[in-house]
Scaffold this motif. Sequence first.
Motif, PDB file in Angstrom:
ATOM      1  N   PRO A 139       0.810  -1.235   0.000  1.00 30.83           N
ATOM      2  CA  PRO A 139       0.000   0.000   0.000  1.00 30.83           C
ATOM      3  C   PRO A 139       0.833   1.268   0.000  1.00 30.83           C
ATOM      4  N   ARG A 140       2.115   1.146   0.229  1.00 32.47           N
ATOM      5  CA  ARG A 140       2.980   2.330   0.216  1.00 32.47           C
ATOM      6  C   ARG A 140       3.360   2.749  -1.205  1.00 32.47           C
ATOM      7  N   VAL A 141       3.055   1.921  -2.195  1.00 31.00           N
ATOM      8  CA  VAL A 141       3.489   2.158  -3.577  1.00 31.00           C
ATOM      9  C   VAL A 141       2.410   2.897  -4.359  1.00 31.00           C
ATOM     10  N   THR A 142       2.795   4.014  -4.963  1.00 31.00           N
ATOM     11  CA  THR A 142       1.931   4.766  -5.863  1.00 31.00           C
ATOM     12  C   THR A 142       2.541   4.709  -7.265  1.00 31.00           C
ATOM     13  N   LEU A 143       1.707   4.456  -8.253  1.00 26.97           N
ATOM     14  CA  LEU A 143       2.156   4.420  -9.638  1.00 26.97           C
ATOM     15  C   LEU A 143       1.539   5.573 -10.405  1.00 26.97           C
ATOM     16  N   LEU A 144       2.384   6.389 -10.984  1.00 23.91           N
ATOM     17  CA  LEU A 144       1.940   7.455 -11.881  1.00 23.91           C
ATOM     18  C   LEU A 144       2.284   7.049 -13.312  1.00 23.91           C
ATOM     19  N   GLN A 145       1.302   7.044 -14.179  1.00 25.78           N
ATOM     20  CA  GLN A 145       1.518   6.699 -15.581  1.00 25.78           C
ATOM     21  C   GLN A 145       1.431   7.953 -16.433  1.00 25.78           C
ATOM     22  N   LEU A 146       2.516   8.284 -17.117  1.00 25.47           N
ATOM     23  CA  LEU A 146       2.492   9.418 -18.032  1.00 25.47           C
ATOM     24  C   LEU A 146       1.856   8.982 -19.346  1.00 25.47           C
ATOM     25  N   SER A 147       1.247   9.919 -20.040  1.00 25.81           N
ATOM     26  CA  SER A 147       0.499   9.591 -21.247  1.00 25.81           C
ATOM     27  C   SER A 147       1.398   9.134 -22.393  1.00 25.81           C
ATOM     28  N   ARG A 148       2.676   9.508 -22.343  1.00 22.22           N
ATOM     29  CA  ARG A 148       3.655   9.066 -23.339  1.00 22.22           C
ATOM     30  C   ARG A 148       5.035   9.231 -22.728  1.00 22.22           C
ATOM     31  N   ASN A 149       6.046   8.955 -23.517  1.00 21.88           N
ATOM     32  CA  ASN A 149       7.421   9.130 -23.046  1.00 21.88           C
ATOM     33  C   ASN A 149       7.812  10.608 -23.144  1.00 21.88           C
ATOM     34  N   PHE A 150       7.860  11.284 -21.992  1.00 18.88           N
ATOM     35  CA  PHE A 150       8.226  12.695 -21.945  1.00 18.88           C
ATOM     36  C   PHE A 150       9.710  12.900 -21.662  1.00 18.88           C
ATOM     37  N   GLY A 151      10.416  11.846 -21.295  1.00 16.39           N
ATOM     38  CA  GLY A 151      11.823  11.981 -20.967  1.00 16.39           C
ATOM     39  C   GLY A 151      12.064  11.905 -19.471  1.00 16.39           C
ATOM     40  N   HIS A 152      13.300  11.558 -19.119  1.00 15.35           N
ATOM     41  CA  HIS A 152      13.647  11.301 -17.724  1.00 15.35           C
ATOM     42  C   HIS A 152      13.428  12.514 -16.834  1.00 15.35           C
ATOM     43  N   GLN A 153      13.815  13.709 -17.308  1.00 14.68           N
ATOM     44  CA  GLN A 153      13.689  14.906 -16.483  1.00 14.68           C
ATOM     45  C   GLN A 153      12.223  15.250 -16.219  1.00 14.68           C
ATOM     46  N   ALA A 154      11.371  15.045 -17.214  1.00 16.88           N
ATOM     47  CA  ALA A 154       9.943  15.299 -17.026  1.00 16.88           C
ATOM     48  C   ALA A 154       9.333  14.278 -16.076  1.00 16.88           C
ATOM     49  N   ALA A 155       9.716  13.004 -16.225  1.00 19.67           N
ATOM     50  CA  ALA A 155       9.200  11.966 -15.330  1.00 19.67           C
ATOM     51  C   ALA A 155       9.636  12.217 -13.895  1.00 19.67           C
TER      52      ALA A 155
END
Length: 320
Positions: A67-83
Amino acid sequence: MSPRRKSKLQIDLVIPVYNEAEALVQTYADVRQVVDALPYDFRFIYVDDGSSDGTEDTLRGISANDPRVTLLQLSRNFGHQAALTAGMDASQGDVMISMDGDGQHPAELIPKMISLIEQGYDIVQGQRIEEDRAASFKKVTSNFFYWLINRISGTQVLQGAADFRALSRNALNGVRSMHEYHRFLRGMISWMGYNSVILPYHEPERIAGRSKYSLSKMVRLASDAIFSFSLAPLYIGLSAGFAFFVLAGVQLVYVLSLWVTGNTQRVEPGWSSLMGVMLIASGIIMILLGFIGVYVGYIFQEVKRRPIYLIKGKSPDDRE
C-alpha cells in the motif's frame, strides 16, 4: 529533531522508470530491504514514463501488494527529467529521495542521505566515482560537457552528479517553483544555492536491460543545459563577428598602404579573395543566427506554457 518527530518522518522515494520490467522486482526488493529496517514512514512513487515492455503490469503487481506504492503513468514518453519532475510534484513528504529503477543507485545509501538531511542539509547530492572506470565515449563526452557548462554558465554543476539525491521539503518546494519547459534538474538544483553536501558512491552494474539514454537524448539534455543556463553561444557569435571585422580592418590598411606607396601592381584583381571573405562573413552570420534561432525556439516553447508532462493514470486511483 526529537525521537517522536523522527519516527514520523515521511520519506518519499521518487523512482522514474522507462522499459525496466526486467529489473523492477529486484530493485524494489533491494530498496524495501533497506527501508523496512528504518524508523520512518516511506512511500514509493514510481513514474512510468510511457513504457511499452510490461513495466506497467509489473508496477501494478508491486502496488497491489504494498500500500505504500503509488504508480503514476504518463500519457507518453516525456523523458527522464519530465518523469522525475512528475514524481517530485507528487511528493508530499518531509524528505524526497530520487533514484533510478535500474539498480545503479545503491539503496544502502538511503539511511546516510536521511541522516544528512536531519543534520540540517537541504540537498544531499549523489556523485558517481568514475576514476576506476575505463575511458569510454560516454565518459569522455560527459567530462567535456561538465567542463564546458561550468565555464560558460554562472552555475557550477558537480561533475559526476546523478539524479540520485535527497531534498528537504524546503529545497523540494524551491525546485517545484521553477516551471521551465526545458529542464536540467542538476543545474536547477545547484542554482538554488541551498545548503548541500556531496555523497560519493560507486555505481554498480545494471541489474538488467541497457541504458535508455541514447546519444540523441544525451545531446538533447546537454543542449537544454547549455542554452538554459548560459548566453555564451550568443557571445561566441559576437566574438567571431568582431574578430572578422578586425581582420577586415587589417586587410584594408594593407591595401591602402600599397596604394599610398605606389605598389598597386601587387594588388591582384580576382574574385577568389572576395569570395573567401564573403564565405567567412556568411558563415559567422549563419552561426550567430543559428544561436539566436535556438534561443527564440526555447522562448517560443516556454511562452506556450504547455505542461511538462501529462498523467494518464494513477494507481491506486483513490490515493491523494
